[in-house]
Write a protein that holds these residues in place. Sequence first.
Motif, mmCIF file in Angstrom:
data_model
loop_
_atom_site.group_PDB
_atom_site.id
_atom_site.type_symbol
_atom_site.label_atom_id
_atom_site.label_comp_id
_atom_site.label_asym_id
_atom_site.label_seq_id
_atom_site.Cartn_x
_atom_site.Cartn_y
_atom_site.Cartn_z
ATOM 1 N N ASP A 176 0.577 -1.417 0.291
ATOM 2 C CA ASP A 176 0.368 0.194 0.568
ATOM 3 C C ASP A 176 0.820 0.858 0.109
ATOM 4 O O ASP A 176 0.454 2.605 -0.891
ATOM 5 C CB ASP A 176 -1.005 -0.340 1.124
ATOM 6 N N LYS A 177 1.872 1.368 0.720
ATOM 7 C CA LYS A 177 2.833 2.288 1.194
ATOM 8 C C LYS A 177 4.019 2.587 -0.159
ATOM 9 O O LYS A 177 4.133 3.809 -0.634
ATOM 10 C CB LYS A 177 3.558 1.801 1.839
ATOM 11 N N GLN A 178 4.432 1.370 -0.736
ATOM 12 C CA GLN A 178 5.299 1.812 -1.702
ATOM 13 C C GLN A 178 5.071 1.575 -3.260
ATOM 14 O O GLN A 178 5.667 1.836 -3.931
ATOM 15 C CB GLN A 178 6.525 0.165 -1.603
ATOM 16 N N GLY A 179 3.606 0.516 -3.111
ATOM 17 C CA GLY A 179 3.193 0.428 -4.471
ATOM 18 C C GLY A 179 2.436 -0.920 -5.101
ATOM 19 O O GLY A 179 3.717 -1.904 -4.408
ATOM 20 N N GLU A 215 -6.864 -0.756 -9.266
ATOM 21 C CA GLU A 215 -7.177 -0.718 -10.232
ATOM 22 C C GLU A 215 -8.626 -0.670 -11.650
ATOM 23 O O GLU A 215 -8.798 0.539 -12.003
ATOM 24 C CB GLU A 215 -5.816 -1.053 -11.414
ATOM 25 N N HIS A 216 -9.773 -1.515 -10.905
ATOM 26 C CA HIS A 216 -10.887 -1.448 -11.849
ATOM 27 C C HIS A 216 -11.677 -0.195 -10.679
ATOM 28 O O HIS A 216 -12.193 0.938 -11.774
ATOM 29 C CB HIS A 216 -11.325 -3.094 -10.755
ATOM 30 N N ASN A 217 -11.015 0.181 -9.849
ATOM 31 C CA ASN A 217 -11.871 1.661 -9.089
ATOM 32 C C ASN A 217 -11.629 2.986 -9.668
ATOM 33 O O ASN A 217 -12.166 3.877 -9.739
ATOM 34 C CB ASN A 217 -11.688 1.675 -7.710
ATOM 35 N N LYS A 218 -10.245 2.966 -9.993
ATOM 36 C CA LYS A 218 -9.435 4.474 -10.566
ATOM 37 C C LYS A 218 -10.544 4.283 -11.976
ATOM 38 O O LYS A 218 -10.412 5.585 -12.728
ATOM 39 C CB LYS A 218 -8.002 4.030 -10.406
ATOM 40 N N ARG A 219 -10.677 3.154 -12.471
ATOM 41 C CA ARG A 219 -10.579 3.491 -14.393
ATOM 42 C C ARG A 219 -12.268 3.532 -14.177
ATOM 43 O O ARG A 219 -13.058 4.044 -15.389
ATOM 44 C CB ARG A 219 -10.182 2.017 -14.968
ATOM 45 N N GLY A 220 -13.153 3.385 -13.334
ATOM 46 C CA GLY A 220 -14.313 4.203 -13.075
ATOM 47 C C GLY A 220 -14.851 2.802 -13.705
ATOM 48 O O GLY A 220 -16.319 3.072 -14.315
ATOM 49 N N PHE A 221 -14.352 1.600 -13.735
ATOM 50 C CA PHE A 221 -15.338 0.264 -14.186
ATOM 51 C C PHE A 221 -16.714 0.350 -13.376
ATOM 52 O O PHE A 221 -16.380 0.213 -11.824
ATOM 53 C CB PHE A 221 -15.338 -0.806 -14.053
ATOM 54 N N GLU A 222 -18.014 -0.713 -13.613
ATOM 55 C CA GLU A 222 -18.596 -0.866 -12.812
ATOM 56 C C GLU A 222 -18.431 -1.734 -11.674
ATOM 57 O O GLU A 222 -17.872 -3.532 -11.917
ATOM 58 C CB GLU A 222 -20.032 -1.845 -13.356
ATOM 59 N N GLN A 223 -18.838 -2.395 -10.825
ATOM 60 C CA GLN A 223 -18.813 -2.692 -9.218
ATOM 61 C C GLN A 223 -18.763 -4.345 -9.541
ATOM 62 O O GLN A 223 -17.724 -4.782 -9.275
ATOM 63 C CB GLN A 223 -19.087 -2.269 -8.007
ATOM 64 N N GLN A 224 -19.983 -4.522 -10.072
ATOM 65 C CA GLN A 224 -20.808 -5.638 -10.567
ATOM 66 C C GLN A 224 -19.546 -6.154 -11.531
ATOM 67 O O GLN A 224 -19.471 -7.753 -11.458
ATOM 68 C CB GLN A 224 -22.139 -6.209 -11.220
ATOM 69 N N LEU A 262 5.403 -4.757 -16.338
ATOM 70 C CA LEU A 262 5.879 -3.056 -16.739
ATOM 71 C C LEU A 262 5.526 -2.367 -17.779
ATOM 72 O O LEU A 262 6.045 -1.356 -17.245
ATOM 73 C CB LEU A 262 7.547 -3.455 -16.885
ATOM 74 N N SER A 263 5.488 -3.660 -18.384
ATOM 75 C CA SER A 263 4.770 -2.111 -20.089
ATOM 76 C C SER A 263 3.591 -2.533 -20.090
ATOM 77 O O SER A 263 3.108 -1.040 -20.521
ATOM 78 C CB SER A 263 4.877 -3.310 -21.535
ATOM 79 N N SER A 264 2.334 -2.278 -18.657
ATOM 80 C CA SER A 264 1.534 -2.130 -19.127
ATOM 81 C C SER A 264 0.318 -1.904 -18.214
ATOM 82 O O SER A 264 -0.605 -1.729 -18.243
ATOM 83 C CB SER A 264 0.426 -3.572 -19.705
ATOM 84 N N TRP A 265 1.279 -2.206 -16.829
ATOM 85 C CA TRP A 265 0.181 -1.686 -15.615
ATOM 86 C C TRP A 265 0.568 -0.683 -15.261
ATOM 87 O O TRP A 265 1.618 -0.260 -15.264
ATOM 88 C CB TRP A 265 0.432 -2.887 -14.418
ATOM 89 N N THR A 266 -0.385 0.274 -14.285
ATOM 90 C CA THR A 266 0.410 1.383 -13.629
ATOM 91 C C THR A 266 -0.082 1.464 -12.258
ATOM 92 O O THR A 266 -0.476 0.124 -11.427
ATOM 93 C CB THR A 266 -1.136 2.948 -14.324
ATOM 94 N N GLU A 267 0.559 1.764 -11.462
ATOM 95 C CA GLU A 267 0.757 2.282 -10.342
ATOM 96 C C GLU A 267 -0.184 2.929 -9.651
ATOM 97 O O GLU A 267 -0.678 3.188 -10.026
ATOM 98 C CB GLU A 267 2.133 2.715 -9.370
ATOM 99 N N ASN A 268 -0.600 2.356 -8.088
ATOM 100 C CA ASN A 268 -1.560 2.639 -7.435
ATOM 101 C C ASN A 268 -1.110 1.874 -5.738
ATOM 102 O O ASN A 268 -0.545 1.520 -6.017
ATOM 103 C CB ASN A 268 -2.776 2.228 -7.996
ATOM 104 N N TYR A 269 -2.033 2.988 -4.944
ATOM 105 C CA TYR A 269 -1.355 2.747 -3.351
ATOM 106 C C TYR A 269 -2.689 2.526 -2.969
ATOM 107 O O TYR A 269 -3.674 2.722 -2.892
ATOM 108 C CB TYR A 269 -0.437 4.104 -3.202
ATOM 109 N N GLY A 270 -2.236 2.500 -1.517
ATOM 110 C CA GLY A 270 -3.359 2.442 -0.037
ATOM 111 C C GLY A 270 -3.996 3.501 -0.089
ATOM 112 O O GLY A 270 -3.410 5.107 0.179
ATOM 113 N N ASP A 271 -4.919 3.890 0.694
ATOM 114 C CA ASP A 271 -5.093 4.104 1.479
ATOM 115 C C ASP A 271 -4.175 4.435 3.106
ATOM 116 O O ASP A 271 -3.543 4.304 3.485
ATOM 117 C CB ASP A 271 -7.031 5.349 2.409
ATOM 118 N N ALA A 272 -2.809 6.048 2.734
ATOM 119 C CA ALA A 272 -2.432 5.947 4.139
ATOM 120 C C ALA A 272 -2.715 6.622 5.193
ATOM 121 O O ALA A 272 -1.976 6.297 6.280
ATOM 122 C CB ALA A 272 -1.520 7.751 3.382
#
Length: 257
Positions: free
Chosen positions: A97-100, A152-161, A216-226
């Motif tokens: 969560d902290k480092q990515g 990443e699913h939530n960040k991209r705005g996809f439906e929860q279901q 490395l070529s297709s994923w973006t970084e995300n972090y947890g709630d600090a």
Amino acid sequence: MELFYFVVFGALGAVVAALELSKTSKDRINTSPAFNSFKNNYLLVYSLMMAGDWLQGPYVYYLYSTYGFGKGEIGQLFIAGFGSSMLFGTIVGSLADKQGRRRACVTYCITYILSCITKHSPEYKVLMIGRVLGGIATSLLFSAFESWLVAEHNKRGFEQQWLSLTFSKAIFLGNGLIAILSGLFGNLLVDSLSLGPVAPFDAAACFLAIGMAIILSSWTENYGDASENKDLLTQFRGAAVAITSGRVQYLLLISMH
């Protein structure tokens, strides 16, 4: 007997795949092309990661025995791996969560590849290092990837279901079809092609390297709630309380039934 083995488990894999395809056609949900691309990318990576894990399991004991180690020494190696997973499992989630989480997934690949490399050495100390690395990798496998997926699913705005679609496919592939195929492939390498007990570990390292390249070529970084991150001492205290209270033993017993 070997042909019978391949036929039976190959047929089992085909049946499982057919049942999953049938289930998918019945429970089809309208999704977007962007989500399908995202889902397929994750499933490909996750399948490669699980293949790297499943390929090793059946041959760890066999490899150690071919190096001349007795049951006592092999038992110590296994305990070191399980202990490493238990110890680092209490902190890897917070560190990811902290480092990515993407960085944690890459760390899993590197750590497990290094563990596979140690299998080429008959030296007990080197193999012990490999077991510790394997324990760390196992903790990362069952924490970093799923947390990355959800964020990443939530960040991209996809439906929860739609998230359940990805998880159900990942379970089917990672713990079902990939497990069967990995067993058949490992048997092919060791017995049919006579490449020796180290071959499955080399194959696992290759799968992990391919998966890491895709990350490395297709994923973006995300972090947890600090605000939800706890310090390491607090996490160890929580783990100690869970163990002494018997909660961990209870959960283990439930998972075995």
